[in-house]
Design an enzyme around this catalytic site. Structure first.
Site, PDB file in Angstrom:
ATOM      1  N   CYS A  79      26.935  37.873  17.680  1.00 12.29           N
ATOM      2  CA  CYS A  79      25.931  36.849  17.417  1.00 12.29           C
ATOM      3  C   CYS A  79      25.360  36.300  18.739  1.00 12.29           C
ATOM      4  O   CYS A  79      24.728  37.025  19.464  1.00 12.29           O
ATOM      5  CB  CYS A  79      26.501  35.757  16.506  1.00 12.29           C
ATOM      6  SG  CYS A  79      25.197  34.721  15.816  1.00 12.29           S
ATOM      7  N   HIS A 167      28.562  38.637  11.910  1.00 20.73           N
ATOM      8  CA  HIS A 167      29.921  38.190  12.261  1.00 20.73           C
ATOM      9  C   HIS A 167      30.976  39.115  11.643  1.00 20.73           C
ATOM     10  O   HIS A 167      31.340  38.945  10.483  1.00 20.73           O
ATOM     11  CB  HIS A 167      30.143  36.761  11.771  1.00 20.73           C
ATOM     12  CG  HIS A 167      29.399  35.743  12.566  1.00 20.73           C
ATOM     13  ND1 HIS A 167      29.911  35.148  13.694  1.00 20.73           N
ATOM     14  CD2 HIS A 167      28.150  35.240  12.412  1.00 20.73           C
ATOM     15  CE1 HIS A 167      29.028  34.315  14.192  1.00 20.73           C
ATOM     16  NE2 HIS A 167      27.947  34.352  13.442  1.00 20.73           N
ATOM     17  N   GLU A 169      34.041  39.062  12.065  1.00 19.38           N
ATOM     18  CA  GLU A 169      35.331  38.381  11.891  1.00 19.38           C
ATOM     19  C   GLU A 169      35.451  37.649  10.559  1.00 19.38           C
ATOM     20  O   GLU A 169      36.549  37.271  10.166  1.00 19.38           O
ATOM     21  CB  GLU A 169      35.573  37.405  13.051  1.00 19.38           C
ATOM     22  CG  GLU A 169      34.670  36.170  13.096  1.00 19.38           C
ATOM     23  CD  GLU A 169      33.304  36.421  13.752  1.00 19.38           C
ATOM     24  OE1 GLU A 169      32.880  37.584  13.820  1.00 19.38           O
ATOM     25  OE2 GLU A 169      32.655  35.441  14.147  1.00 19.38           O
ATOM     26  N   SER A 221      62.963  19.237  15.278  1.00 22.54           N
ATOM     27  CA  SER A 221      62.524  18.353  14.200  1.00 22.54           C
ATOM     28  C   SER A 221      62.984  18.853  12.838  1.00 22.54           C
ATOM     29  O   SER A 221      62.783  18.190  11.841  1.00 22.54           O
ATOM     30  CB  SER A 221      61.003  18.294  14.206  1.00 22.54           C
ATOM     31  OG  SER A 221      60.491  19.568  13.815  1.00 22.54           O
TER      32      SER A 221
END
Ligand code: XMP
Length: 507
Positions: A79, A167, A169, A221
């Site tokens: 792009c 695009h 992706e 954690s």
């Protein structure tokens, strides 16, 4: 040697997705700001230029000096990336008649082209652009078009440069992963060997080299990120790693003991600190959600620091920071660490260096690495849980009694999800203790007790979420069990709000 693809980030919202797709292809990649190309890195095999919110002729447009890259590595522009290459090499980019957005079908002129190999005729691609390339630089040729866009894909004749206007992706470009594979494997020659095992091997080697015989401290954690970081470090430096797990009294029922057992069975050197007295005392009477968070954040640092100071010669603070925590794609001003990280300010105060072994991984990759390290599944697939714990699920002030009621109700809900095989279908679940009482009837007695809300959401990244469509029979059973077994609760509701406009936690 870890071969890699560099993705230059020009601020597109889909830059991270390019990274995801390459990782899915078992190719290691790093996303760096458009002006931070790593010079002279022998591991780089190719470069991808991302999209951008700007036009190439915009004053604010991000520009890269391509001279050190051109000819040295194969380049793919996506792009804006494709327009930027065309523009700087002498082509012409102009505003399209109208913004082109959505599906289009690709007609390829060169089916044998290395970039387009294996794509089907009329493959669907996704366009999202305001500008279009109207003339290619000398020595560049069109290799694919759509009905609206003549230069949908191009290649340079004399050097390894390709560009695509669409695009590859995004999900709606149905054969986008194939195209990216053609680039990274076929053109750049990556061997697609980036696997959890190869990550573990290289990272353990690097950690050994970097840390030598230094002492390291890490805050656990109970969550997957810090746990995987700890196991990796333990593999690399063994007893030079000390982990500290602070119990603020706001964890789930039995969680502290269970997680401590898991950690010990993994051979970790863990100090468990029960600091619940301190936290309950400091939180007494506090109702404001942000104040609760601040008190817990500060309390956590105080306890962690006091424990860490007892250890001699600690040089490093290790953290389970992962890639999405660090990417600030839209500002491209550099890496920003999210402020919710629990030990903010501590490294400076104690003069510690930071070690973040998972900083290049996405969440699902952390889980894959954890599995490859043979960690127990209940640590790996654990739902996210907020740092301030149940404090942000008790609306109003916090008392031990309320925490206990909530722990019991939460335990029934979470255990129920596990028993009904629903636990792994939701992103996160928990119970909220509401600051209201309502009338009920139990036996012949009128009751006036608390109400709780069940919350279960589906999500991929916690940025957006939807309420989970849990079966009615399941909800009925959980409601019944909570009201019958948890003293003090006589009403159960189910939260059917999505995020946005609501949030996952109630506070
Ligand atoms: P919200 O409520 O903003 O939550 O939709 C998004 C995700 O973040 C978690 N969360 C927190 N995590 N400290 C944390 O470490 C916090 O103060 C905190 N608040 C929310 C939440 O559980 C969800 O996964």
């Amino acid at each position: 040697m870890q071969e890699k693809i560099i993705i230059l980030d020009y601020g597109s919202q889909t830059t991270q997705l390019i990274g995801r797709r390459l990782r899915e292809l078992n190719v290691y990649c790093e996303i760096v700001p458009y002006n931070k190309f790593p010079q002279d890195d022998p591991e780089v095999k190719g470069v991808i230029l991302s999209g951008s919110p700007f036009s190439v002729y915009d004053e604010r447009a991000f520009r890269t000096d391509l001279a050190p890259i051109r000819g040295k590595y194969p380049i793919l522009g996506i792009c804006y990336g494709a327009q930027f290459i065309a523009y700087t090499c002498g082509g012409k980019v102009e505003p399209a008649g109208s913004r082109e957005y959505g599906r289009a079908n690709l007609t390829t002129m060169e089916r044998g082209n290395k970039l387009l190999q294996g794509l089907s005729e009329n493959s669907q691609v996704w366009m999202s652009h305001g500008d279009t390339i109207t003339a290619l630089p000398r020595g560049f040729r069109v290799i694919a078009s759509t009905a609206e866009v003549e230069v949908a894909a191009y290649q340079a004749e004399e050097e390894p440069i390709w560009g695509v206007q669409f695009h590859p992706e995004v999900f709606h470009t149905t054969e986008g992963t194939r195209l990216l594979q053609n680039f990274v494997a076929g053109i750049c020659g990556c061997s697609q060997n980036w696997t959890p095992d190869s990550f573990i091997e290289t990272t353990v080697d690097e950690l050994r080299r970097e840390l030598g015989s230094d002492k390291v401290v890490l805050g656990l954690s109970g969550g997957v990120d810090s746990s995987v970081a700890a196991v990796l470090l333990n593999k690399a430096i063994g007893k030079n790693l000390t982990c500290i797990f602070v119990d603020h009294g706001l964890l789930r029922k039995n969680e502290f003991q269970e997680v401590m057992r898991d950690y010990e069975s993994l051979g970790l050197n863990v100090i468990g600190v029960d600091a619940s007295e301190k936290f309950f005392a400091e939180l007494a009477g506090v109702t404001d959600p942000e104040k609760k968070r601040k008190i817990i954040g500060k309390g956590f640092i105080d306890v962690f620091e006091a424990e860490a100071r007892k250890l001699a010669d600690v040089k490093w603070l290790a953290q389970g920071t992962i890639y999405p925590d660090r990417i600030e794609s839209l500002s491209i001003t550099g890496m920003v660490i999210k402020s919710h990280h629990n030990v903010g300010g501590l490294p400076e105060k104690m003069n510690l260096k930071i070690c973040e072994p998972l900083k290049w991984l996405f969440k699902d990759e952390v889980r894959r690495v954890g599995r490859a390290l043979h960690m127990p599944e209940n640590l790996i697939s654990r739902h996210p849980f907020p740092g301030p714990g149940l404090a942000v699920r008790i609306l109003g002030d916090i008392t031990r009694e309320k925490v206990q009621i909530l722990q019991e109700a939460d335990h029934i809900f979470i255990q129920g999800l596990r028993d009904w095989k629903l636990y792994d279908q939701v992103w996160q679940a928990g119970v909220i203790l509401l600051p209201v009482q309502s009338v009920g009837v139990m036996g012949d007695e009128r009751t006036y007790e608390r109400a709780v809300a069940l919350r279960a959401v589906t999500s991929t990244d916690a940025m957006t979420a939807d309420w989970a469509r849990l079966p009615y029979d399941f909800l009925a059973k959980v409601s019944n069990d909570i009201i019958n077994k948890v003293k003090g609760v006589n009403r159960v509701t189910y939260d059917i709000s999505s995020k946005p406009p609501s949030t996952i936690e109630w506070e």
